[in-house]
Scaffold this motif. Structure first.
Motif, PDB file in Angstrom:
ATOM      1  N   LEU A 286      43.595 -93.381 -13.000  1.00  0.00           N
ATOM      2  CA  LEU A 286      43.440 -94.648 -13.720  1.00  0.00           C
ATOM      3  C   LEU A 286      42.449 -95.508 -12.952  1.00  0.00           C
ATOM      4  O   LEU A 286      42.599 -95.712 -11.752  1.00  0.00           O
ATOM      5  CB  LEU A 286      44.784 -95.381 -13.807  1.00  0.00           C
ATOM      6  N   TRP A 287      41.442 -96.048 -13.670  1.00  0.00           N
ATOM      7  CA  TRP A 287      40.413 -96.846 -13.017  1.00  0.00           C
ATOM      8  C   TRP A 287      40.451 -98.291 -13.495  1.00  0.00           C
ATOM      9  O   TRP A 287      40.627 -98.572 -14.683  1.00  0.00           O
ATOM     10  CB  TRP A 287      39.017 -96.273 -13.299  1.00  0.00           C
ATOM     11  N   ASN A 288      40.291 -99.202 -12.528  1.00  0.00           N
ATOM     12  CA  ASN A 288      40.004-100.618 -12.795  1.00  0.00           C
ATOM     13  C   ASN A 288      41.045-101.252 -13.721  1.00  0.00           C
ATOM     14  O   ASN A 288      42.234-101.190 -13.418  1.00  0.00           O
ATOM     15  CB  ASN A 288      38.582-100.759 -13.330  1.00  0.00           C
TER      16      ASN A 288
ATOM     17  N   ARG B 186      39.966 -89.408 -25.404  1.00  0.00           N
ATOM     18  CA  ARG B 186      38.832 -90.234 -24.965  1.00  0.00           C
ATOM     19  C   ARG B 186      38.830 -90.384 -23.437  1.00  0.00           C
ATOM     20  O   ARG B 186      38.713 -91.468 -22.894  1.00  0.00           O
ATOM     21  CB  ARG B 186      38.861 -91.607 -25.647  1.00  0.00           C
ATOM     22  N   TYR B 187      38.951 -89.276 -22.771  1.00  0.00           N
ATOM     23  CA  TYR B 187      38.969 -89.223 -21.310  1.00  0.00           C
ATOM     24  C   TYR B 187      37.684 -88.574 -20.815  1.00  0.00           C
ATOM     25  O   TYR B 187      36.899 -88.008 -21.587  1.00  0.00           O
ATOM     26  CB  TYR B 187      40.166 -88.414 -20.823  1.00  0.00           C
ATOM     27  N   ARG B 188      37.466 -88.638 -19.526  1.00  0.00           N
ATOM     28  CA  ARG B 188      36.351 -87.953 -18.901  1.00  0.00           C
ATOM     29  C   ARG B 188      36.884 -86.826 -18.021  1.00  0.00           C
ATOM     30  O   ARG B 188      37.974 -86.954 -17.458  1.00  0.00           O
ATOM     31  CB  ARG B 188      35.534 -88.905 -18.033  1.00  0.00           C
TER      32      ARG B 188
ATOM     33  N   SER C 217      39.624 -88.616 -15.753  1.00  0.00           N
ATOM     34  CA  SER C 217      39.413 -90.040 -15.507  1.00  0.00           C
ATOM     35  C   SER C 217      39.713 -90.828 -16.770  1.00  0.00           C
ATOM     36  O   SER C 217      39.219 -90.493 -17.864  1.00  0.00           O
ATOM     37  CB  SER C 217      37.964 -90.302 -15.073  1.00  0.00           C
ATOM     38  N   LEU C 218      40.517 -91.896 -16.620  1.00  0.00           N
ATOM     39  CA  LEU C 218      40.830 -92.804 -17.713  1.00  0.00           C
ATOM     40  C   LEU C 218      40.172 -94.146 -17.402  1.00  0.00           C
ATOM     41  O   LEU C 218      40.519 -94.803 -16.420  1.00  0.00           O
ATOM     42  CB  LEU C 218      42.339 -92.966 -17.872  1.00  0.00           C
TER      43      LEU C 218
ATOM     44  N   ALA D  78      39.574 -95.158 -22.813  1.00  0.00           N
ATOM     45  CA  ALA D  78      40.588 -94.106 -22.916  1.00  0.00           C
ATOM     46  C   ALA D  78      41.706 -94.514 -23.865  1.00  0.00           C
ATOM     47  O   ALA D  78      42.064 -95.693 -23.978  1.00  0.00           O
ATOM     48  CB  ALA D  78      41.157 -93.812 -21.542  1.00  0.00           C
ATOM     49  N   ASP D  79      42.244 -93.518 -24.538  1.00  0.00           N
ATOM     50  CA  ASP D  79      43.378 -93.718 -25.444  1.00  0.00           C
ATOM     51  C   ASP D  79      44.598 -93.078 -24.790  1.00  0.00           C
ATOM     52  O   ASP D  79      44.639 -91.862 -24.576  1.00  0.00           O
ATOM     53  CB  ASP D  79      43.077 -93.078 -26.798  1.00  0.00           C
TER      54      ASP D  79
END
Length: 806
Positions: A263-265, A285-287, A307-308, A315-316
């Motif tokens: 989880l980012w930011n 919708r992830y990387r 990565s979300l 991301a969903d």
């Protein structure tokens, strides 16, 4: 916050700060003798605009502080100049402080014509009575105090950061911006909407295969179970402008593969508190990218991480309810590896395990400095001891921050605790004696009964947990309650008992320091920061303080001895070596055992105002939380002052001449357990939490504490005088545990072993003081545990003293 006039005419802020409205930036105003009160302190990280806001500051601190202060009529939120950081770091300026002679300036917010106030300098009124200040604050209706001008926003004033940091570490979350429920929660959709949103479900193994074959665009949704959750990681740096520099990791799996989800930011703000091990997530919708462990060469085979992000793409994330989890997904259960205290003895060093036990000791919160190569930061921790019935020895845990600060701060004796993903550490003293303790991994989780939390607990049905609960039914709760301890100094694992072994344990370097350098290092310590120093000294005086000497009743002349380098001379006084007739021995070899009963009425101690005391307590009732998830249902003592004597060109001194309240272990009071948990904790950052923190003196010292020695030692390097506390380890006590080595209980042996021999009756305090002349002219290497208790209070605990043989 716009600097407009307050409607409450005649207040200090109205009189002093009105002239700053519309004034140039260089204008400053100063209050006079009027007292102002600090209601809250909030910390945040610097950003690249630091030089714009504070061009004249030479502070190297990575932190900035905002404060809320009141004059009794209204309140304002202000930023503090970095030159004041040191006062906060030492806990001299804190929530509840009275400040005077405050120099204000006005600063532009950068948004239109809005301006905020800034404190350039102030004086902390250390001479005013702390109780009087609290009484003044208590008489105010702080919650209803009007803001001077409009109510300020909840973001930092002098940096583009979206949240505040905890006051004492970088790993906990704090503030209302961290959501407890998922974002955009509305009416629950149908099962088809939750499970099939138009994207096919792809397995983690298939996603990895596609990524490694060169297909960088992920296709399909992921349905995974959370196995583990990391503690929060703050990566903000003063040269970076990221407004929300956080990340957190989840270990997830779907039966085909285990991967890391990051989880980012702002995704951390929205989801970190909501997600728990055991939950099932649907992700789209992830990387996808190569995992960090693969890039660093730690994985034998390449792996991926998910990565979300909050944008590019957004991301969903959805939590799938239990009833909507399809058996076709074949999701594995959360893995666990519960080990008992007895089983830990046979485990290899570095083993990762889960444990369950009843808490018998909770130490005070302390901090230690860690360095990651680029910068250093302070890590907060506390010691725990758990009993699980498989050994007479407790499991000892050095617990740093986890993902659950709200639970960790409320861990109390007699509670049942589960700690997952702990790492086994082993220390050897002598050739054959080893000591084990457990400490965090990045994925450690904690669950504690009585905290009203509702995490997923898939371990309830596991055999080791069931076996522990069966043992718990047989526990004599009254006897255990008599022995449990909360707070106070604790040091573990034990140090070696010889100078040579001590040097060997430090890879051949004793790390000796001069008196002047040690004093300088102590002056740089932050609040509750702990360090260990080794220094060459001689003992010049010894004094014993009994249990009564730490409370309301004190010896007028405690047994003591002054040591002269020429002639051993004892201080004159009435019966200098005879303690009162009713005095207990320094240490008792046994603990009184109360009558056995399965229902335990708490001790008849008056509850604080606002407390809701419970009349019955049962360990097994608490254990039911693991099975069915039930919900939990000012004294007039003189203030004791601790100060360092003033320094003169001819002499210098460091330490406390009497034991501090924070050093003493306390008996557990079940009726007032919530107040007690707050009282043994660290300084709070808001006024609402302050009053319970002031209750520490109202709790009795624990039975394991029977007295202590103060030794005055002189540094051989430069004559610095140190007042050190020596609390000998004694048999039958797990708060200060003696080493299992036989010795003759002379001063040399007691100091080098850290306590008395467990195989012989300990000498009385008077006998030890009478033989203190054995220390005359002795050159010692003293190993000191140093902790800054706030302000000018520096606690020096003597861990070991090794004689230097000529």
């Amino acid at each position: 916050m716009a600097a407009t006039s307050s409607s409450s005419g005649g207040c200090v802020f109205e009189r002093r700060l009105a002239k700053l409205t519309g004034a140039s930036r260089s204008v400053r105003v100063k209050t006079q003798g009027e007292p102002l009160y600090v209601l809250s302190l909030e910390r945040y990280g610097r950003d690249p605009d630091f030089g714009v806001h504070f061009p004249d500051s030479i502070s190297m601190s990575d932190s900035l502080f905002d404060a809320t202060i009141t004059d009794g009529d209204c309140k304002i939120r202000v930023s503090l100049d970095p030159s004041l950081n040191r006062l906060v770091h030492r806990n001299t300026l804190r929530c509840g402080s009275v400040v005077r002679n405050v120099m204000f300036s006005a600063r532009d917010c950068g948004e239109g014509d809005s301006r905020t106030f800034h404190i350039c300098s102030l004086d902390v009124d250390a001479l005013s009575s702390k109780d009087a200040a609290l009484c003044a604050l208590s008489s105010m209706d702080v919650a209803s105090l009007a803001w001077m001008g409009s109510e300020p926003s909840l973001v930092p004033l002098r940096a583009r950061r979206s949240t505040y940091l905890p006051l004492w570490n970088n790993h906990d979350f704090t503030g209302d911006m961290w959501r407890e429920t998922p974002p955009d929660t509305g009416e629950e959709g149908s099962e088809d909407e939750l499970v099939d949103d138009g994207q096919p479900i792809v397995s983690l193994a298939e996603l990895r295969r596609r990524f490694l074959s060169g297909s960088r665009r992920p296709r399909g949704a992921l349905c995974v179970r959370i196995f583990h959750k990391s503690r929060l990681m703050y990566y903000g740096k003063s040269e970076q402008s990221c407004e929300c520099p956080y990340k957190a990791e989840l270990q997830v799996g779907d039966g085909s593969l285990t991967v890391c989800v990051v989880l980012w930011n702002t995704m951390c703000l929205d989801w970190y508190r909501c997600l728990q091990p055991g939950q099932v997530l649907r992700l789209s919708r992830y990387r996808v990218k190569e995992s960090y462990s693969s890039r660093s060469g730690h994985d034998s085979e390449p792996n991926i991480e998910i990565s979300l992000n909050s944008r590019n793409p957004t991301a969903d994330v959805a939590i799938v309810p239990v009833q909507h989890v399809s058996p076709e997904w074949s999701l594995p259960d959360v893995p666990h590896n519960f080990l008992s205290r007895q089983e830990l003895l046979c485990c290899p060093l570095g083993s990762i395990c889960d444990v369950i036990g009843v808490v018998v000791f909770v130490g005070r919160q302390e901090r230690v400095r860690s360095t990651d190569g680029r910068r250093s930061e302070l890590e907060e921790y506390r010691w725990l001891q758990l009993q699980d019935g498989t050994s007479d020895q407790p499991m000892i845990i050095k617990l740093f921050s986890t993902s659950q600060p709200d639970i960790q701060s409320r861990i109390q004796p007699m509670a049942l605790v589960v700690c997952t993903r702990l790492k086994l550490i082993r220390s050897t003293v002598g050739r054959t004696t080893t000591f084990e303790y457990l400490t965090n991994t990045p994925l450690t989780q904690v669950y504690c009964t009585g905290t009203a939390s509702r995490p997923v607990m898939p371990y309830r049905g596991l055999r080791p947990v069931r076996k522990f609960l069966q043992w718990l039914k047989q526990v004599d709760e009254a006897s255990m309650l008599d022995r449990v301890v909360i707070g106070g100094h604790f040091s573990y694992p034990p140090l070696p008992v010889s100078m040579q072994s001590f040097v060997d344990s430090r890879q051949g370097d004793a790390g000796l320091i001069s008196g002047g350098e040690m004093k300088l290092q102590c002056e740089r310590l932050h609040y509750r920061e702990r360090r260990r120093f080794a220094i060459q000294c001689t003992v010049t005086a010894a004094c014993y303080h009994g249990r009564e000497d730490s409370g309301r009743v004190r010896y007028s002349d405690p047994p003591s001895a002054q040591l002269s380098p020429r002639v051993a001379r004892q201080r004159e006084g009435p019966e200098p070596f005879r303690t009162p007739a009713k005095r207990k021995l320094l240490f008792s070899t046994s603990t009184p055992i109360s009558s056995c009963r399965k229902r335990l009425a708490p001790p008849p101690q008056q509850a604080s105002a606002g407390e809701d005391p419970e009349n019955e307590f049962s360990l097994f009732d608490g254990a039911m939380e693991f099975l069915i998830g039930e919900e939990e249902e000012n004294d007039d003592e003189d203030e004791e002052e601790f100060s360092t004597p003033p320094t003169s060109p001819m002499s210098s001194r460091l330490g406390l001449t009497r034991i501090a309240m924070e050093t003493l272990p306390r008996s557990f009071c079940y009726e007032r357990r919530h107040v007690q948990a707050a009282a043994v904790g660290m300084q709070t950052n808001s006024f609402q939490k302050l009053l319970p923190h002031r209750e520490l003196e109202s709790f009795s010292p624990a039975p394991c504490y029977t007295g202590y020695f103060t030794l005055t030692v002189r540094a051989l390097s430069d004559g610095l005088l140190l007042d050190v506390l020596f609390i000998p380890a004694n048999p039958g006590n797990y708060h200060w545990m003696p080493l299992p080595f036989t010795h003759d209980n002379t001063w040399d042996s007691v100091l080098s072993h850290g306590g008395f021999s467990p195989h012989a009756p300990p000498p009385s305090p008077a006998d030890l003081i009478a033989t203190a002349t054995q220390l005359t002219n002795q050159r010692l290497v003293c190993v000191l545990e140093v902790c800054a208790l706030g302000g000018d209070k520096v606690e020096l605990i003597l861990n070991r003293a090794f004689p230097l043989r000529s």
